[in-house]
Enzyme design. Structure first.
Site, PDB file in Angstrom:
ATOM      1  N   ASP A   1       1.761 -15.529  10.647  1.00  0.00           N
ATOM      2  CA  ASP A   1       1.261 -14.341   9.954  1.00  0.00           C
ATOM      3  C   ASP A   1      -0.272 -14.391   9.842  1.00  0.00           C
ATOM      4  O   ASP A   1      -0.953 -13.396  10.089  1.00  0.00           O
ATOM      5  CB  ASP A   1       1.913 -14.266   8.566  1.00  0.00           C
ATOM      6  CG  ASP A   1       1.434 -13.093   7.761  1.00  0.00           C
ATOM      7  OD1 ASP A   1       1.952 -11.989   7.942  1.00  0.00           O
ATOM      8  OD2 ASP A   1       0.508 -13.275   6.935  1.00  0.00           O
TER       9      ASP A   1
ATOM     10  N   GLY B   1       2.670  -8.529  -2.306  1.00  0.00           N
ATOM     11  CA  GLY B   1       3.339  -7.959  -3.472  1.00  0.00           C
ATOM     12  C   GLY B   1       3.395  -6.446  -3.367  1.00  0.00           C
ATOM     13  O   GLY B   1       2.627  -5.816  -2.624  1.00  0.00           O
TER      14      GLY B   1
ATOM     15  N   GLU C   1      -4.827  -0.799   6.817  1.00  0.00           N
ATOM     16  CA  GLU C   1      -5.570  -1.661   5.888  1.00  0.00           C
ATOM     17  C   GLU C   1      -4.662  -2.686   5.207  1.00  0.00           C
ATOM     18  O   GLU C   1      -5.048  -3.836   4.988  1.00  0.00           O
ATOM     19  CB  GLU C   1      -6.245  -0.776   4.818  1.00  0.00           C
ATOM     20  CG  GLU C   1      -7.212  -1.488   3.921  1.00  0.00           C
ATOM     21  CD  GLU C   1      -8.418  -2.060   4.653  1.00  0.00           C
ATOM     22  OE1 GLU C   1      -9.263  -1.298   5.097  1.00  0.00           O
ATOM     23  OE2 GLU C   1      -8.513  -3.292   4.760  1.00  0.00           O
TER      24      GLU C   1
ATOM     25  N   GLU D   1       7.577 -13.085   3.978  1.00  0.00           N
ATOM     26  CA  GLU D   1       8.202 -12.259   5.009  1.00  0.00           C
ATOM     27  C   GLU D   1       9.707 -12.520   4.999  1.00  0.00           C
ATOM     28  O   GLU D   1      10.157 -13.591   4.554  1.00  0.00           O
ATOM     29  CB  GLU D   1       7.640 -12.630   6.388  1.00  0.00           C
ATOM     30  CG  GLU D   1       6.195 -12.234   6.602  1.00  0.00           C
ATOM     31  CD  GLU D   1       5.969 -10.725   6.621  1.00  0.00           C
ATOM     32  OE1 GLU D   1       6.815  -9.999   7.174  1.00  0.00           O
ATOM     33  OE2 GLU D   1       4.965 -10.269   6.063  1.00  0.00           O
TER      34      GLU D   1
ATOM     35  N   VAL E   1      13.528   7.152   5.683  1.00  0.00           N
ATOM     36  CA  VAL E   1      14.534   6.567   6.583  1.00  0.00           C
ATOM     37  C   VAL E   1      14.603   5.061   6.346  1.00  0.00           C
ATOM     38  O   VAL E   1      13.576   4.372   6.355  1.00  0.00           O
ATOM     39  CB  VAL E   1      14.206   6.863   8.067  1.00  0.00           C
ATOM     40  CG1 VAL E   1      15.086   6.036   9.005  1.00  0.00           C
ATOM     41  CG2 VAL E   1      14.406   8.348   8.359  1.00  0.00           C
TER      42      VAL E   1
ATOM     43  N   LYS F   1       1.570  -6.347  10.334  1.00  0.00           N
ATOM     44  CA  LYS F   1       0.572  -7.103  11.121  1.00  0.00           C
ATOM     45  C   LYS F   1       1.138  -7.690  12.401  1.00  0.00           C
ATOM     46  O   LYS F   1       0.464  -7.760  13.422  1.00  0.00           O
ATOM     47  CB  LYS F   1      -0.079  -8.200  10.280  1.00  0.00           C
ATOM     48  CG  LYS F   1       0.879  -9.089   9.540  1.00  0.00           C
ATOM     49  CD  LYS F   1       1.102  -8.571   8.139  1.00  0.00           C
ATOM     50  CE  LYS F   1       2.162  -9.376   7.425  1.00  0.00           C
ATOM     51  NZ  LYS F   1       2.177  -9.134   6.014  1.00  0.00           N
TER      52      LYS F   1
ATOM     53  N   VAL G   1       7.349  -3.079  -0.244  1.00  0.00           N
ATOM     54  CA  VAL G   1       6.131  -2.257  -0.148  1.00  0.00           C
ATOM     55  C   VAL G   1       6.473  -0.760  -0.226  1.00  0.00           C
ATOM     56  O   VAL G   1       5.777   0.008  -0.913  1.00  0.00           O
ATOM     57  CB  VAL G   1       5.363  -2.565   1.164  1.00  0.00           C
ATOM     58  CG1 VAL G   1       4.044  -1.801   1.192  1.00  0.00           C
ATOM     59  CG2 VAL G   1       5.098  -4.064   1.313  1.00  0.00           C
TER      60      VAL G   1
ATOM     61  N   LYS H   1      -3.113 -11.807  11.487  1.00  0.00           N
ATOM     62  CA  LYS H   1      -4.175 -11.171  10.703  1.00  0.00           C
ATOM     63  C   LYS H   1      -5.545 -11.523  11.268  1.00  0.00           C
ATOM     64  O   LYS H   1      -6.442 -10.671  11.314  1.00  0.00           O
ATOM     65  CB  LYS H   1      -4.060 -11.587   9.239  1.00  0.00           C
ATOM     66  CG  LYS H   1      -2.856 -10.966   8.560  1.00  0.00           C
ATOM     67  CD  LYS H   1      -2.569 -11.633   7.235  1.00  0.00           C
ATOM     68  CE  LYS H   1      -1.445 -10.936   6.499  1.00  0.00           C
ATOM     69  NZ  LYS H   1      -0.939 -11.739   5.372  1.00  0.00           N
TER      70      LYS H   1
END
Ligand code: NAP
Length: 417
Positions: free
Chosen positions: A193, A295, A121, A182, A37, A97, A15, A197
């Site tokens: 997960d 993704g 978001e 993950e 970092v 999350k 990400v 959420k």
């Protein structure tokens, strides 16, 4: 107001790298990454070595950095970073999350005390703009339910195993290679997960701050050949779905379960890494959101949208918090499901059902389809060799119309199951 954002970025993985690239292509945003970092000094990078730092305080102690973007895969280290950043008055964006769900109340308190925005978001359904919609558009009293496919990698795995006959292991490997899973895949496949959420969605949709462990969940990791063959022979698909809905007494029912979906259902078409959410309101009826759920770029696009919102000091108001909702007891929530279990347990399992519709038994394994309550389902699933796939939820009216006798094998999975 369109203020200049100086960003300190934690993490340049799937990400983080996506965000870096997307930001290069959005010069109008007035946002610049000052410091990056990461963790491992010996890793090969796509950017030059001098662009990286390894000390978190280079961001946290830099008065010029007004925005921290946290995109790391370690939830406890992430919480320490986010907490310190908020305490220093820096706005924070995160996609984590697990961290957000496990520390929801503490994060609420920090935002209140230090009066800084914390946006996330990307943490729920990646590219689908659901949190801001729940915050801004939907009024608490009008919402009846929110349900959806909220985990991209399990949807990818289920698509490949059911529609393309890929093995579970190969499908998981592909999901990992594509950056959907993950770092610890059990977080996805075990349904954790999706539960994180759902906890976040419930806070924004219904104003309830639950602990993740209060939400009953089962992932896709127990689904076996029998459940897959049942799906294929009945032209069904299996989707891992998170649900929160108000029952007839206005109490909130919540769970994450794999679910059989018919071809007439909108969720049937939602395959691969796509996520989808259906929101039902008292007057608006149903609305359906769909988009990529994992993704690099899709997740980065949601992070970018949060960064953009910080330019005009957007923050979540959490207006629905402390709404007068009660959470439903598990014994008051009834579901129809297929339960696979060892053949030796068939007689015992049957007694747990309020109604049995179908029952199949071979030498090794058996399944029972029928109606049971969520408390019973939780008890049954404490044994790992059992697996449950939801067929439907039942209303009070459905319950009153239940009939008893069942069909002793309507469908056979073949030689020995
Ligand atoms: N991947 C997705 O599709 C997706 C979708 C939605 C949300 N998310 C969330 O986004 C976050 C990042 O996921 P990802 O897929 O990008 O993970 P990833 O590819 O595994 O990258 C993790 C990054 O975090 C860095 N890191 C780990 N611990 C650190 C620490 N203590 N200090 C500084 N950096 C540290 C790693 O550093 P090194 O490079 O040195 O190893 C790496 O750059 C996670 O919270 C995940 O749940 C991911």
């Amino acid at each position: 107001m369109n203020k200049k954002l100086k960003i300190g970025l934690f993490g340049l993985g799937c990400v983080g790298q996506g965000l870096y690239e997307v930001l290069q292509q959005t010069p109008t945003l007035n946002a610049e990454i000052k410091t990056i970092v990461v963790k491992n000094k010996n890793k090969k990078r796509s950017l030059s070595e001098e662009q990286f730092s390894y000390d978190k305080n280079l961001i946290l102690d830099d008065p010029e950095i007004n925005t921290v973007v946290e995109l790391i895969d370690d939830s406890e280290a992430a919480f320490e970073i986010v907490k310190a950043a908020l305490q220093k008055g820096k706005a924070v964006v995160s996609a984590n999350k697990k961290m957000i769900s496990e520390h929801f109340q503490e994060l609420l308190d920090l935002q209140k005390e230090f009066k800084v925005p914390f946006l996330y978001e990307a943490a729920v359904c990646a590219s689908i703009p659901i949190i801001r919609n729940l915050e801004e558009y939907y009024d608490n009293d009008l919402l009846r339910s929110i349900e959806g496919i909220v985990n991209g990698s399990t949807n990818y795995i289920l698509t490949k195993t059911i529609s393309e006959n890929l093995s579970y292991e190969l499908a998981l490997k592909q999901a990992q290679d594509l950056g959907y899973a993950e770092s610890n895949p059990i977080l996805d496949t075990g349904g954790f997960d999706a539960r994180y959420k759902l906890q976040i969605l419930i806070a924004h949709a219904f104003g309830q701050v639950l602990r993740p462990k209060d939400i009953f969940h089962q992932g896709i990791n127990r689904i076996g050949e029998l459940e897959l063959r049942y799906a294929k022979e009945k032209n069904l698909k299996i989707k891992l779905k998170a649900r929160a809905f108000k029952n007839e007494e206005g109490r909130l029912c919540t769970f994450v379960l794999p679910e059989y979906v018919k071809s007439s259902d909108k969720f049937y078409q939602v395959d691969e890494v796509y996520n989808a959410l259906q929101i039902e309101g008292c007057f608006a009826d149903r609305q359906f959101f769909v988009g990529r759920g994992a993704g690099s770029y899709p997740t980065a696009s949601a992070v970018l949208s949060d960064i953009s919102a910080l330019r005009y000091d957007y923050r979540y108001e959490y207006r629905k918090l402390n709404s007068e909702y009660e959470v439903a007891n598990a014994e008051d929530t009834y579901i129809k499901a297929l339960l696979r279990h060892p053949s030796s347990e068939a007689d015992e399992i049957r007694t747990k059902f309020l109604q049995v519709d179908e029952h199949y038994k071979s030498r090794e394994q058996a399944y029972t389809i029928g109606v049971l309550n969520l408390k019973e389902a939780k008890e049954i699933l404490k044994e790992e060799q059992r697996s449950l796939v939801l067929i439907s939820t039942l209303s009070q009216k459905d319950l009153e119309q239940l009939q008893s006798p069942y069909e002793e094998i309507a469908w056979a999975v073949g030689n020995g199951g």
